[in-house]
Design an enzyme around this catalytic site. Structure first.
Site, short mmCIF file in Angstrom:
data_model
loop_
_atom_site.label_atom_id
_atom_site.label_comp_id
_atom_site.label_asym_id
_atom_site.label_seq_id
_atom_site.Cartn_x
_atom_site.Cartn_y
_atom_site.Cartn_z
N ASP A 151 -4.84 -10.62 7.19
CA ASP A 151 -5.19 -10.83 5.79
C ASP A 151 -5.38 -9.43 5.20
OD1 ASP A 151 -6.28 -12.10 3.42
OD2 ASP A 151 -8.23 -11.40 4.12
N ASP B 257 -7.25 -8.48 1.64
CA ASP B 257 -8.50 -8.23 0.93
C ASP B 257 -9.70 -8.50 1.84
OD1 ASP B 257 -7.25 -7.71 -1.63
OD2 ASP B 257 -6.87 -9.84 -1.78
N VAL C 159 -8.82 -17.49 -1.59
CA VAL C 159 -8.34 -18.56 -2.47
C VAL C 159 -7.47 -17.96 -3.58
CG1 VAL C 159 -9.17 -20.34 -4.08
CG2 VAL C 159 -10.38 -19.95 -1.93
N ARG D 298 -5.45 -17.15 -7.17
CA ARG D 298 -6.00 -16.84 -8.49
C ARG D 298 -6.25 -18.14 -9.29
NH1 ARG D 298 -2.33 -12.73 -11.65
NH2 ARG D 298 -2.25 -11.89 -9.53
N ASN E 218 -0.92 -9.29 -5.63
CA ASN E 218 -0.96 -7.83 -5.75
C ASN E 218 -0.82 -7.14 -4.40
OD1 ASN E 218 -1.60 -7.50 -8.67
ND2 ASN E 218 -3.42 -8.69 -8.12
N ASP F 49 -11.25 -12.41 6.93
CA ASP F 49 -12.65 -12.22 6.52
C ASP F 49 -13.18 -13.43 5.76
OD1 ASP F 49 -11.10 -11.74 4.17
OD2 ASP F 49 -12.90 -10.89 3.26
C1 BG6 Z 1 -7.10 -13.20 -1.83
C2 BG6 Z 1 -8.50 -12.82 -2.25
O1 BG6 Z 1 -6.66 -12.29 -0.86
O2 BG6 Z 1 -6.20 -13.14 -2.94
C3 BG6 Z 1 -8.95 -13.71 -3.42
O3 BG6 Z 1 -9.37 -13.02 -1.16
C4 BG6 Z 1 -7.93 -13.61 -4.54
O4 BG6 Z 1 -10.21 -13.29 -3.85
C5 BG6 Z 1 -6.55 -14.00 -4.02
O5 BG6 Z 1 -8.29 -14.48 -5.62
C6 BG6 Z 1 -5.47 -13.90 -5.09
O6 BG6 Z 1 -5.30 -12.57 -5.47
P1 BG6 Z 1 -4.48 -12.06 -6.71
O7 BG6 Z 1 -4.45 -10.55 -6.51
O8 BG6 Z 1 -3.12 -12.67 -6.64
O9 BG6 Z 1 -5.20 -12.47 -7.94
MG MG Z 2 -9.62 -11.71 2.67
#
Ligand code: BG6
Ligand code: MG
Length: 226
Positions: free
Chosen positions: A12, A14, A50, A52, A121, A173
């Protein structure tokens, strides 16, 4: 020599490779404040891993707010704009301690490396951290339809590595991520809090504590305990 049965690692992003979980929280907190309510870091645990869209749906329920379809889209964009502003300060130094060494050791052992992140992202962040080259596959929020705890993300990752789930280990995590890994038939290393991640196969606070040799030892100990 590593455990020969394990041929791939799925990470993973983030909260595992870098501390972007805190930036997601800050951006969502700013958004809920804009909508007239607040939410705690404890409640944020539910949002880790989760997508967006599902995160905004969860928060609107929490704050008992209703939005039109257009407003919903606008708020998704706003949250991401704020998130992108926050991560502008990131450099390769934001890679969490021990991660680079762990990736290098895994590569040296000939183990395949994949990313399994819900974030759209993710490619930008890997580039910012200067670690894109380590990854044999990148599965992110753009490549899947079902958010964690659904196992799709890791099953797709394993198939991209041409491996079976029982040949891979997932690093997570988030409780939703641990659930996704276990539902897909993977072993799962929890990175973070033992209490929160108690369903994981084993838990470490981070890669500072978990170098590659410790990982191999923990795996063999786990196998002997079966
Ligand atoms: C996950 C994060 O990796 O990505 C979440 O733990 C986040 O908090 C999700 O909402 C979606 O991310 P993004 O960058 O596409 O908004
Ligand atoms: Mg994570």
């Amino acid at each position: 020599m590593h455990n020969p049965a394990i041929r791939g690692l799925l990470f993973d992003l983030d909260g595992v490779l870098c501390d972007t979980a805190k930036y997601h929280y800050l951006a969502w907190k700013r958004l809920t404040n804009e909508l007239g309510f607040d939410f705690t870091e404890e409640q944020n645990e539910e949002l880790k891993g989760v997508s967006r869209i599902d995160s905004l749906t969860y928060l609107l329920k929490l704050g008992e707010k209703k939005l039109t379809v257009e407003q919903f889209e606008d708020f998704l964009i706003l949250k991401n704009t704020w998130y992108l502003e926050l991560i502008k300060e990131m450099t390769p130094n934001h890679l969490l301690p021990g991660v680079l060494h762990f990736l290098e050791s895994s590569k040296k052992e000939g183990i395949k490396i994949g990313l399994g992140s819900s974030s759209k992202n993710a490619p930008l962040i890997l580039k910012t951290l200067n670690i894109t080259g380590f990854f044999d596959c990148i599965v992110d929020g753009n490549s899947i339809t079902k958010s964690k705890p659904n196992p799709e993300i890791f099953l797709f990752g394993a198939s991209q590595l041409n491996l079976q789930p029982n040949e891979c280990v997932v690093f997570e995590d988030a409780t939703s991520g641990v659930d996704a890994a276990l539902a897909g038939g993977f072993l799962c290393v929890g990175i973070g809090n033992q209490k929160t991640l108690n369903k994981a196969t084993f838990v470490y606070s981070g890669f500072k504590e978990l170098d590659f040799n410790t990982f191999v030892k923990s795996l063999s100990q786990y196998e002997r305990s079966l």
